[in-house]
Design a protein around this motif. Sequence first.
Motif, PDB file in Angstrom:
ATOM      1  N   LEU A  50     103.951   6.683 -37.315  1.00 32.11           N
ATOM      2  CA  LEU A  50     103.601   8.005 -37.828  1.00 32.11           C
ATOM      3  C   LEU A  50     103.367   9.020 -36.715  1.00 32.11           C
ATOM      4  O   LEU A  50     103.478  10.223 -36.942  1.00 32.11           O
ATOM      5  CB  LEU A  50     102.369   7.908 -38.725  1.00 32.11           C
ATOM      6  CG  LEU A  50     102.590   7.143 -40.034  1.00 32.11           C
ATOM      7  CD1 LEU A  50     101.298   7.064 -40.842  1.00 32.11           C
ATOM      8  CD2 LEU A  50     103.683   7.802 -40.870  1.00 32.11           C
ATOM      9  N   PHE A  51     103.062   8.555 -35.520  1.00 30.80           N
ATOM     10  CA  PHE A  51     102.925   9.474 -34.393  1.00 30.80           C
ATOM     11  C   PHE A  51     104.209  10.266 -34.190  1.00 30.80           C
ATOM     12  O   PHE A  51     104.188  11.490 -34.010  1.00 30.80           O
ATOM     13  CB  PHE A  51     102.575   8.689 -33.121  1.00 30.80           C
ATOM     14  CG  PHE A  51     102.561   9.543 -31.878  1.00 30.80           C
ATOM     15  CD1 PHE A  51     101.465  10.339 -31.581  1.00 30.80           C
ATOM     16  CD2 PHE A  51     103.645   9.542 -31.010  1.00 30.80           C
ATOM     17  CE1 PHE A  51     101.452  11.136 -30.439  1.00 30.80           C
ATOM     18  CE2 PHE A  51     103.636  10.333 -29.866  1.00 30.80           C
ATOM     19  CZ  PHE A  51     102.539  11.129 -29.586  1.00 30.80           C
ATOM     20  N   THR A  52     105.350   9.575 -34.245  1.00 29.72           N
ATOM     21  CA  THR A  52     106.628  10.252 -34.044  1.00 29.72           C
ATOM     22  C   THR A  52     106.941  11.194 -35.209  1.00 29.72           C
ATOM     23  O   THR A  52     107.526  12.263 -35.015  1.00 29.72           O
ATOM     24  CB  THR A  52     107.770   9.235 -33.898  1.00 29.72           C
ATOM     25  OG1 THR A  52     107.916   8.482 -35.109  1.00 29.72           O
ATOM     26  CG2 THR A  52     107.495   8.274 -32.753  1.00 29.72           C
ATOM     27  N   GLY A  61      97.640  17.982 -34.775  1.00 28.64           N
ATOM     28  CA  GLY A  61      96.412  17.287 -35.162  1.00 28.64           C
ATOM     29  C   GLY A  61      96.701  15.914 -35.734  1.00 28.64           C
ATOM     30  O   GLY A  61      96.048  14.929 -35.376  1.00 28.64           O
ATOM     31  N   LEU A  62      97.674  15.849 -36.614  1.00 32.32           N
ATOM     32  CA  LEU A  62      98.023  14.575 -37.240  1.00 32.32           C
ATOM     33  C   LEU A  62      98.664  13.617 -36.236  1.00 32.32           C
ATOM     34  O   LEU A  62      98.471  12.403 -36.335  1.00 32.32           O
ATOM     35  CB  LEU A  62      98.964  14.812 -38.420  1.00 32.32           C
ATOM     36  CG  LEU A  62      98.294  15.405 -39.665  1.00 32.32           C
ATOM     37  CD1 LEU A  62      99.338  15.799 -40.707  1.00 32.32           C
ATOM     38  CD2 LEU A  62      97.315  14.422 -40.263  1.00 32.32           C
ATOM     39  N   ALA A  63      99.408  14.168 -35.272  1.00 37.48           N
ATOM     40  CA  ALA A  63      99.985  13.309 -34.236  1.00 37.48           C
ATOM     41  C   ALA A  63      98.883  12.758 -33.330  1.00 37.48           C
ATOM     42  O   ALA A  63      98.863  11.564 -33.015  1.00 37.48           O
ATOM     43  CB  ALA A  63     101.001  14.102 -33.409  1.00 37.48           C
ATOM     44  N   THR A  64      97.954  13.627 -32.942  1.00 40.27           N
ATOM     45  CA  THR A  64      96.850  13.198 -32.079  1.00 40.27           C
ATOM     46  C   THR A  64      95.977  12.168 -32.769  1.00 40.27           C
ATOM     47  O   THR A  64      95.479  11.227 -32.142  1.00 40.27           O
ATOM     48  CB  THR A  64      95.989  14.406 -31.665  1.00 40.27           C
ATOM     49  OG1 THR A  64      96.817  15.382 -31.037  1.00 40.27           O
ATOM     50  CG2 THR A  64      94.879  13.992 -30.702  1.00 40.27           C
ATOM     51  N   ARG A  65      95.795  12.332 -34.077  1.00 41.92           N
ATOM     52  CA  ARG A  65      94.918  11.401 -34.783  1.00 41.92           C
ATOM     53  C   ARG A  65      95.490   9.982 -34.761  1.00 41.92           C
ATOM     54  O   ARG A  65      94.741   9.006 -34.807  1.00 41.92           O
ATOM     55  CB  ARG A  65      94.678  11.848 -36.219  1.00 41.92           C
ATOM     56  CG  ARG A  65      95.730  11.413 -37.213  1.00 41.92           C
ATOM     57  CD  ARG A  65      95.272  11.601 -38.645  1.00 41.92           C
ATOM     58  NE  ARG A  65      96.280  11.133 -39.576  1.00 41.92           N
ATOM     59  CZ  ARG A  65      96.060  10.882 -40.855  1.00 41.92           C
ATOM     60  NH1 ARG A  65      94.869  11.067 -41.353  1.00 41.92           N
ATOM     61  NH2 ARG A  65      97.022  10.458 -41.635  1.00 41.92           N
TER      62      ARG A  65
END
Length: 207
Positions: A50-52, A61-65
């Motif tokens: 999900l990071f990608t 924000g969602l990538a960092t989380r």
Amino acid sequence: MWYELGLTIFGQKIAYTELVGQVLALAVVFLAQRRSLLTWPVQLVSVALLFTVYLSAHLGGLATRQVVVGLIAVYGWYAWVRRRDPVFGVVVRAGSWRERAAVAGVFVVGTVAFALVLDYLDASWAPWPDAAIFVGTVLAFSLQGLGLVEFWLVWLVVDFVGVPLQIQSGLYFSALVYVVFAGLVIHGFIDWNRTARRLTQAAKSPL
């Protein structure tokens, strides 16, 4: 790019990374409800995928989380291995009112602070909901690692904010998963709350 490969369902493109990552995220809720140690390794695979997805959707924000949740998953895995009950499994409890107030305060302050950072860095097209989901997720997993029942309630807030954000980002499968999450979260909260009461009663019972 490889992470953009996917399939089309009802006219909507779904990347394989999004599909597999969110399915595993659903599995995490299912496993956490049953207090299974598999919760954490499955979580690690999910956040990597999900990071990608969120990086390509310009949701910083969602990538960092995903990075932070990955670190929390390592801690949670370690904590759950060390804190198991032979009858009830992972030891869980309800938080005190002071702990609940602290969680609410951290959520509000953290959301404001991180939203300002995302906006300043132009790291997200929707900094406020993006920040709320990031902070809520970190809080939820932190409380889950500590075995506090209230982590399920924090997840409900994340779902409430997350569904419209995912839709507006064109991540329709993720939005659907968030809706499913909400149902699983409610069921998980009831199950953990019941277990916490049993543990409390057992602790109070005379030997």
